[in-house]
Design a protein around this motif. Structure first.
Motif, PDB file in Angstrom:
ATOM      1  N   ALA A  57       0.920  -1.259   0.132  1.00  0.00           N
ATOM      2  CA  ALA A  57       0.084  -0.026  -0.260  1.00  0.00           C
ATOM      3  C   ALA A  57       0.889   1.149  -0.156  1.00  0.00           C
ATOM      4  CB  ALA A  57      -0.803   0.120   1.198  1.00  0.00           C
ATOM      5  N   ALA A  61       0.961   4.502  -2.516  1.00  0.00           N
ATOM      6  CA  ALA A  61       0.772   5.906  -2.012  1.00  0.00           C
ATOM      7  C   ALA A  61       2.059   6.654  -2.564  1.00  0.00           C
ATOM      8  CB  ALA A  61       0.777   5.819  -0.496  1.00  0.00           C
ATOM      9  N   LEU A  64       1.538   7.297  -6.233  1.00  0.00           N
ATOM     10  CA  LEU A  64       0.341   8.444  -6.539  1.00  0.00           C
ATOM     11  C   LEU A  64       0.580   9.837  -5.848  1.00  0.00           C
ATOM     12  CD1 LEU A  64      -2.753   5.980  -5.826  1.00  0.00           C
ATOM     13  CD2 LEU A  64      -1.762   6.888  -7.923  1.00  0.00           C
ATOM     14  N   PHE A  66       1.002  10.613  -2.802  1.00  0.00           N
ATOM     15  CA  PHE A  66       0.210  11.099  -1.704  1.00  0.00           C
ATOM     16  C   PHE A  66       1.015  11.978  -0.558  1.00  0.00           C
ATOM     17  CE2 PHE A  66      -2.853   7.721  -3.104  1.00  0.00           C
ATOM     18  CZ  PHE A  66      -4.002   8.489  -2.905  1.00  0.00           C
ATOM     19  N   ASN A  68       0.533  12.415   2.580  1.00  0.00           N
ATOM     20  CA  ASN A  68       0.303  11.681   3.716  1.00  0.00           C
ATOM     21  C   ASN A  68      -0.042  10.120   3.615  1.00  0.00           C
ATOM     22  OD1 ASN A  68       0.219  10.547   6.361  1.00  0.00           O
ATOM     23  ND2 ASN A  68      -1.123  12.387   7.100  1.00  0.00           N
ATOM     24  N   ASP A  69       1.254   9.391   3.608  1.00  0.00           N
ATOM     25  CA  ASP A  69       0.954   8.007   3.059  1.00  0.00           C
ATOM     26  C   ASP A  69       0.006   7.179   4.207  1.00  0.00           C
ATOM     27  OD1 ASP A  69       2.882   8.402   1.279  1.00  0.00           O
ATOM     28  OD2 ASP A  69       4.710   7.522   2.296  1.00  0.00           O
ATOM     29  N   LEU A  71      -2.860   8.182   5.500  1.00  0.00           N
ATOM     30  CA  LEU A  71      -4.385   8.163   5.189  1.00  0.00           C
ATOM     31  C   LEU A  71      -4.624   7.117   3.940  1.00  0.00           C
ATOM     32  CD1 LEU A  71      -4.621  12.006   5.217  1.00  0.00           C
ATOM     33  CD2 LEU A  71      -5.032  10.343   6.922  1.00  0.00           C
ATOM     34  N   PHE A  72      -3.641   6.615   3.209  1.00  0.00           N
ATOM     35  CA  PHE A  72      -4.076   5.698   2.480  1.00  0.00           C
ATOM     36  C   PHE A  72      -3.411   4.407   2.909  1.00  0.00           C
ATOM     37  CE2 PHE A  72      -2.593   2.993  -1.293  1.00  0.00           C
ATOM     38  CZ  PHE A  72      -3.702   3.178  -2.088  1.00  0.00           C
ATOM     39  N   VAL A  73      -2.401   4.006   3.561  1.00  0.00           N
ATOM     40  CA  VAL A  73      -1.932   2.972   3.972  1.00  0.00           C
ATOM     41  C   VAL A  73      -2.964   2.347   5.183  1.00  0.00           C
ATOM     42  CG1 VAL A  73       0.044   1.406   5.090  1.00  0.00           C
ATOM     43  CG2 VAL A  73       0.355   3.461   3.302  1.00  0.00           C
ATOM     44  N   ILE A  76      -6.407   0.591   3.822  1.00  0.00           N
ATOM     45  CA  ILE A  76      -6.025  -0.674   3.139  1.00  0.00           C
ATOM     46  C   ILE A  76      -5.638  -1.894   4.272  1.00  0.00           C
ATOM     47  CG2 ILE A  76      -4.509  -1.950   1.505  1.00  0.00           C
ATOM     48  CD1 ILE A  76      -6.492   0.025   0.203  1.00  0.00           C
TER      49      ILE A  76
END
Length: 281
Positions: A57, A61, A64, A66, A68-69, A71-73, A76
């Motif tokens: 993840a 991130a 892409l 991002f 702030n990693d 908030l995506f990691v 997931i």
């Protein structure tokens, strides 16, 4: 000895070192609390599997861009944790096989994507830092520190508040169901806690070493203590101590933070094993 104390006090004067120690200690505390449950339920490898998912993840991130990693990691990793813990005996793919599939698959895809969409000149260094930890824990911003502190405190509060329910589920899920505990709900809660800890710990010890932070303190405490409460308390104290000592040694000697902490945890395990054998004699 005076030179060592002077060097420590010199580094302690810097806010980034203070931030790193606070976050590192909180992450170690959270890892040790849920680690006892994972070891007793034989879910130790779930930390390893989820750390690989978090690596995949994070690779996405980074590609892409991002800002702030986490908030995506985090979402997931939470979803994968829920899927893994919900894997039962009635499914076609058993729990251990599901963990192996997801962990290896996420690790391979993450590394493949980082190679195809390389965002920097030092891909090997970026991958190595993500897998084994880096000095990222010493470069945390105030916002990242606040987020880590809030999430860590939330994990501790949830664990303490639902301690009795977690205790019941850990030892006998059928009994827990019989007395009216919503087992599936608390499984979901445990999955979310695990995912949060995994994501927080990636900056400290890296993807491949997170399991050590979860497993070693619990196993060490079990060498001496037998009750769930005493093992949990001892595991928490030992984990915090090892994390603090490991980070201090890492700063003073310039060694990798994650590897140093895990080395201290391993030493603690052998010491507790020796003490446990002496007590049994």
């Amino acid at each position: 000895m005076n030179a060592v104390f002077e060097k420590i006090s010199f580094y302690f004067a810097y806010p980034f070192v203070q931030y790193a120690l606070v976050v590192g200690v909180l992450i170690a505390l959270c890892s040790s609390l849920i680690g006892v449950t994972l070891v007793l339920k034989r879910f130790s490898f779930i930390g390893d599997g989820l750390s690989h998912v978090a690596f995949g993840a994070m690779a996405v991130a980074v590609i892409l861009n991002f800002s702030n990693d986490m908030l995506f990691v985090l979402p997931i990793t939470v979803i994968c944790a829920v899927l893994l813990l919900r894997t039962g005996q009635n499914t076609k793919i058993k729990g251990d096989a599901a963990i192996a599939m997801i962990s290896v698959g996420a690790l391979a895809i993450g590394y493949l994507l980082m190679n195809i969409f390389a965002t920097g000149p030092n891909l090997s260094g970026d991958v190595c830092s993500t897998l084994f930890g880096s000095t990222a824990i010493l470069t945390l911003t105030e916002k990242e520190v606040h987020l880590c502190v809030i999430l860590s405190i939330l994990v501790v509060i949830i664990f303490v508040f639902f301690y009795n329910k977690i205790f019941s589920i850990t030892f006998d899920e059928n009994f827990a169901k019989a007395i009216g505990i919503k087992v599936e709900l608390y499984r979901l809660l445990i999955a979310i806690i695990i995912a949060v800890i995994i994501v927080l710990a990636m900056n400290l010890v890296g993807s491949l070493l997170i399991s050590a932070l979860v497993i070693f303190p619990a196993l060490s405490a079990m060498r001496i203590f037998k009750s769930f409460l005493s093992v949990t308390i001892c595991s928490a104290i030992l984990s915090v101590f090892c994390a603090f000592v490991g980070m201090i040694l890492s700063i003073l000697s310039g060694t990798p933070v994650g590897s140093t902490i895990v080395a201290i945890d391993i030493a603690g395990f052998f010491i507790f094993s020796a003490v446990g054998k002496l007590l049994r004699r």
